[in-house]
Write an enzyme that holds these catalytic residues in place. Structure first.
Site, PDB file in Angstrom:
ATOM      1  NE  ARG A 137     -10.084  13.281   2.152  1.00  0.00           N
ATOM      2  CZ  ARG A 137      -9.353  12.572   3.012  1.00  0.00           C
ATOM      3  NH1 ARG A 137      -8.036  12.550   2.930  1.00  0.00           N
ATOM      4  NH2 ARG A 137      -9.945  11.888   3.970  1.00  0.00           N
ATOM      5  N   GLY A 157      -4.172  10.420   1.690  1.00  0.00           N
ATOM      6  CA  GLY A 157      -4.575  10.028   3.044  1.00  0.00           C
ATOM      7  C   GLY A 157      -5.658   8.969   3.040  1.00  0.00           C
ATOM      8  CB  SER A 200      -0.204  -8.322  -3.037  1.00  0.00           C
ATOM      9  OG  SER A 200      -1.028  -7.236  -3.293  1.00  0.00           O
ATOM     10  CD  GLN A 215      -8.073  14.921   6.867  1.00  0.00           C
ATOM     11  OE1 GLN A 215      -8.535  15.166   7.963  1.00  0.00           O
ATOM     12  NE2 GLN A 215      -8.094  13.713   6.350  1.00  0.00           N
ATOM     13  CE  LYS A 229     -10.000   8.306  12.307  1.00  0.00           C
ATOM     14  NZ  LYS A 229      -9.673   7.924  10.932  1.00  0.00           N
ATOM     15  CG  ASN A 264      -0.797  12.470   3.479  1.00  0.00           C
ATOM     16  OD1 ASN A 264      -0.401  13.426   2.812  1.00  0.00           O
ATOM     17  ND2 ASN A 264      -1.293  11.385   2.927  1.00  0.00           N
ATOM     18  CG  HIS A 288      -3.100  15.376   5.534  1.00  0.00           C
ATOM     19  ND1 HIS A 288      -3.519  15.081   4.258  1.00  0.00           N
ATOM     20  CD2 HIS A 288      -3.403  14.287   6.287  1.00  0.00           C
ATOM     21  CE1 HIS A 288      -4.040  13.862   4.234  1.00  0.00           C
ATOM     22  NE2 HIS A 288      -3.976  13.361   5.455  1.00  0.00           N
ATOM     23  CB  CYS A 309      -2.022  11.249   8.359  1.00  0.00           C
ATOM     24  SG  CYS A 309      -3.650  10.931   7.684  1.00  0.00           S
ATOM     25  NE  ARG A 352      -4.620   6.118  14.802  1.00  0.00           N
ATOM     26  CZ  ARG A 352      -5.053   6.543  13.626  1.00  0.00           C
ATOM     27  NH1 ARG A 352      -6.136   7.305  13.543  1.00  0.00           N
ATOM     28  NH2 ARG A 352      -4.411   6.221  12.525  1.00  0.00           N
ATOM     29  N   GLY A 381       0.809  -1.221   0.000  1.00  0.00           N
ATOM     30  CA  GLY A 381       0.000   0.000   0.000  1.00  0.00           C
ATOM     31  C   GLY A 381       0.839   1.266   0.000  1.00  0.00           C
TER      32      GLY A 381
HETATM   33  N1  LIG Z   1      -2.537   7.087   3.613  1.00  0.00           N
HETATM   34  C1  LIG Z   1      -2.260   7.759   4.718  1.00  0.00           C
HETATM   35  O1  LIG Z   1      -1.877   8.958   4.690  1.00  0.00           O
HETATM   36  C2  LIG Z   1      -2.391   7.104   6.049  1.00  0.00           C
HETATM   37  C3  LIG Z   1      -1.904   7.785   7.142  1.00  0.00           C
HETATM   38  C4  LIG Z   1      -2.014   7.191   8.394  1.00  0.00           C
HETATM   39  C5  LIG Z   1      -2.582   5.956   8.504  1.00  0.00           C
HETATM   40  N2  LIG Z   1      -3.064   5.317   7.413  1.00  0.00           N
HETATM   41  C6  LIG Z   1      -3.653   3.979   7.610  1.00  0.00           C
HETATM   42  O2  LIG Z   1      -2.782   3.000   7.037  1.00  0.00           O
HETATM   43  C7  LIG Z   1      -3.556   1.923   6.489  1.00  0.00           C
HETATM   44  C8  LIG Z   1      -3.202   1.703   5.021  1.00  0.00           C
HETATM   45  O3  LIG Z   1      -3.381   2.907   4.301  1.00  0.00           O
HETATM   46  P1  LIG Z   1      -2.827   3.081   2.817  1.00  0.00           P
HETATM   47  O4  LIG Z   1      -3.022   4.502   2.508  1.00  0.00           O
HETATM   48  O5  LIG Z   1      -1.469   2.474   2.656  1.00  0.00           O
HETATM   49  O6  LIG Z   1      -3.892   2.213   1.990  1.00  0.00           O
HETATM   50  P2  LIG Z   1      -3.711   1.454   0.594  1.00  0.00           P
HETATM   51  O7  LIG Z   1      -2.737   2.152  -0.286  1.00  0.00           O
HETATM   52  O8  LIG Z   1      -5.076   1.221   0.089  1.00  0.00           O
HETATM   53  O9  LIG Z   1      -3.043   0.043   1.002  1.00  0.00           O
HETATM   54  C9  LIG Z   1      -3.754  -0.919   1.733  1.00  0.00           C
HETATM   55  C10 LIG Z   1      -2.836  -2.072   2.083  1.00  0.00           C
HETATM   56  O10 LIG Z   1      -3.593  -3.009   2.871  1.00  0.00           O
HETATM   57  C11 LIG Z   1      -3.517  -4.280   2.246  1.00  0.00           C
HETATM   58  N3  LIG Z   1      -4.749  -5.049   2.450  1.00  0.00           N
HETATM   59  C12 LIG Z   1      -6.011  -4.710   2.090  1.00  0.00           C
HETATM   60  N4  LIG Z   1      -6.865  -5.723   2.386  1.00  0.00           N
HETATM   61  C13 LIG Z   1      -6.120  -6.713   2.941  1.00  0.00           C
HETATM   62  C14 LIG Z   1      -6.405  -8.003   3.435  1.00  0.00           C
HETATM   63  N5  LIG Z   1      -7.642  -8.508   3.433  1.00  0.00           N
HETATM   64  N6  LIG Z   1      -5.390  -8.755   3.923  1.00  0.00           N
HETATM   65  C15 LIG Z   1      -4.133  -8.272   3.933  1.00  0.00           C
HETATM   66  N7  LIG Z   1      -3.788  -7.060   3.461  1.00  0.00           N
HETATM   67  C16 LIG Z   1      -4.767  -6.284   2.977  1.00  0.00           C
HETATM   68  C17 LIG Z   1      -3.333  -3.974   0.774  1.00  0.00           C
HETATM   69  O11 LIG Z   1      -2.825  -5.123   0.122  1.00  0.00           O
HETATM   70  P3  LIG Z   1      -3.140  -5.357  -1.475  1.00  0.00           P
HETATM   71  O12 LIG Z   1      -2.242  -4.388  -2.208  1.00  0.00           O
HETATM   72  O13 LIG Z   1      -2.775  -6.770  -1.670  1.00  0.00           O
HETATM   73  O14 LIG Z   1      -4.602  -5.051  -1.681  1.00  0.00           O
HETATM   74  C18 LIG Z   1      -2.326  -2.840   0.873  1.00  0.00           C
HETATM   75  O15 LIG Z   1      -1.047  -3.356   1.127  1.00  0.00           O
HETATM   76  C19 LIG Z   1      -5.018   2.286   6.759  1.00  0.00           C
HETATM   77  O16 LIG Z   1      -5.380   1.683   7.984  1.00  0.00           O
HETATM   78  C20 LIG Z   1      -4.985   3.780   6.908  1.00  0.00           C
HETATM   79  O17 LIG Z   1      -6.034   4.271   7.699  1.00  0.00           O
HETATM   80  C21 LIG Z   1      -2.966   5.840   6.181  1.00  0.00           C
END
Ligand SMILES: NC(=O)c1ccc[n+]([C@@H]2O[C@H](COP(=O)([O-])OP(=O)(O)OC[C@H]3O[C@@H](n4cnc5c(N)ncnc54)[C@H](OP(=O)(O)O)[C@@H]3O)[C@@H](O)[C@H]2O)c1
Length: 328
Positions: free
Chosen positions: A233, A157, A38, A153, A211, A309, A240, A126, A97, A10
């Site tokens: 957004r 994110g 994946s 944001q 949050k 973020n 952000h 974030c 959290r 991700g």
């Molecule tokens: N983006 C931000 O700025 C940010 C900041 C703070 C916290 N977060 C948190 O971090 C987390 C990920 O965010 P992201 O932005 O990286 O999202 P993302 O780009 O959509 O990536 C999601 C990740 O989760 C994996 N995943 C989804 N379903 C799954 C399952 N059933 N089993 C195992 N792995 C699974 C995906 O794997 P595949 O590629 O195989 O689908 C991918 O590696 C979320 O909880 C989000 O709230 C995000």
């Protein structure tokens, strides 16, 4: 030492890999997890190809640290498996959290909340993370009473799907954008600002806004902090931004405020150039600019802060915590 990265494919996971390469010893052995879609792909860490495994209970072995960024449901279901095999879990989701016994850690502010019995550490939201990095040195100097943050944001994110939606929407003209139903958000995001980030809760504030309320109180250890949040957004890929009006117990002074901000590791005050999301992207620092004393009261500071973020807001902070545990 063995580290597991859950959600490695991700947006946050890929940045975790980069930060691990930068901040952690090279001899660490990495194990990568994602969804079944994946499994079998490989990602490079420290110039080595590491195969991604499907996240399931059978694949979980003994690791020293597991960094989770695969959504709250996966954190809730699988963190216990890792912990029972002896691993620390550093979780990027909002799943744990607000649990009293779980430290909500911003490295540089409150890593001392990690005790000898801690196994699960929550990484904050974030938007909150960038904001509290700017507030902490100001609070230490002037004693914080209340904040009115207005957050802008970025789309990353919300994860990979949201960024893909923005990219597709950017190709459309105004009419098609307004008619388009195939969007990640409830309204078009390309060339636009949506006056709601996250989902509305029962009190008409969004979960993203709440949050900021709960997490800033816990991180700064100010249970009575008054917070009046509004989160939008914006059609920006990464970074952000937050305009914040902060009220302190003591009279504030601009020179002293700039000095404490610049002396706080991970924060930079930009006086000559306006700090924008583009400046924040790929920048490890939280950037602050437009610091002004309140018009109505000399205990108020108004300022803008912006941060990546995916870095301090997620991956960088998580890996800083991991590095702290490695050295402990
Ligand atoms: N983006 C931000 O700025 C940010 C900041 C703070 C916290 N977060 C948190 O971090 C987390 C990920 O965010 P992201 O932005 O990286 O999202 P993302 O780009 O959509 O990536 C999601 C990740 O989760 C994996 N995943 C989804 N379903 C799954 C399952 N059933 N089993 C195992 N792995 C699974 C995906 O794997 P595949 O590629 O195989 O689908 C991918 O590696 C979320 O909880 C989000 O709230 C995000």
């Amino acid at each position: 030492m063995k580290i597991a990265i859950v959600g490695a494919t991700g947006l946050v996971g890929r940045n975790i890999i980069k930060q691990c390469e930068q901040l952690l010893p090279k001899e660490i052995e990495y194990h990568l997890f994602a969804s079944s879609k994946s499994a079998g792909k490989s990602l490079k860490i420290n110039d080595q190809d590491v195969v991604v495994q499907e996240l399931n209970s059978k694949n979980i072995k003994e690791y020293d640290i597991a960094l989770f960024s695969a959504g709250g449901d996966r954190s809730k279901e699988f963190s216990e498996y890792f912990i029972s095999q002896g691993s620390y879990v550093i979780d990027n989701s909002s799943a744990f959290r607000m649990q009293d016994e779980v430290p909500l850690v911003v490295y540089g502010i409150n890593e001392d909340q990690i005790t000898t019995t801690t196994k699960l550490i929550a990484n904050p939201n974030c938007t909150t993370m960038g904001l509290v990095m700017a507030l902490k040195p100001l609070h230490d100097k002037f004693n914080l009473n209340s904040i009115t943050p207005v957050a802008y944001q970025a789309v990353s994110g919300s994860g990979t799907e949201a960024v893909n939606s923005l990219k597709k929407e950017e190709l459309l003209d105004k009419e098609s954008l307004l008619e388009n139903k195939d969007t990640f958000y409830s309204r078009p995001i390309a060339r636009n600002v949506i006056p709601l980030a996250g989902n509305l809760t029962e009190n008409e504030y969004s979960d993203e806004e709440m949050k900021i309320v709960y997490e800033s109180r816990k991180i700064l250890d100010i249970p009575g902090l008054l917070v009046e949040p509004s989160n939008a957004r914006v059609g920006v890929v990464t970074g952000h931004g937050v305009f914040c009006s902060a009220v302190f117990e003591e009279d504030v002074n601009i020179e002293e405020a700039i000095s404490v901000l610049n002396n706080f590791e991970g924060v930079q005050y930009w006086s000559d150039t306006l700090a924008t999301p583009l400046d924040a992207e790929d920048n490890l620092n939280v950037l602050v600019s437009r610091l002004r004393i309140g018009l109505s009261n000399t205990r108020i500071l108004n300022f803008w802060c912006v941060s990546d973020n995916l870095l301090k807001g997620a991956a960088l902070n998580a890996v800083q915590i991991a590095s702290y545990l490695v050295k402990k």
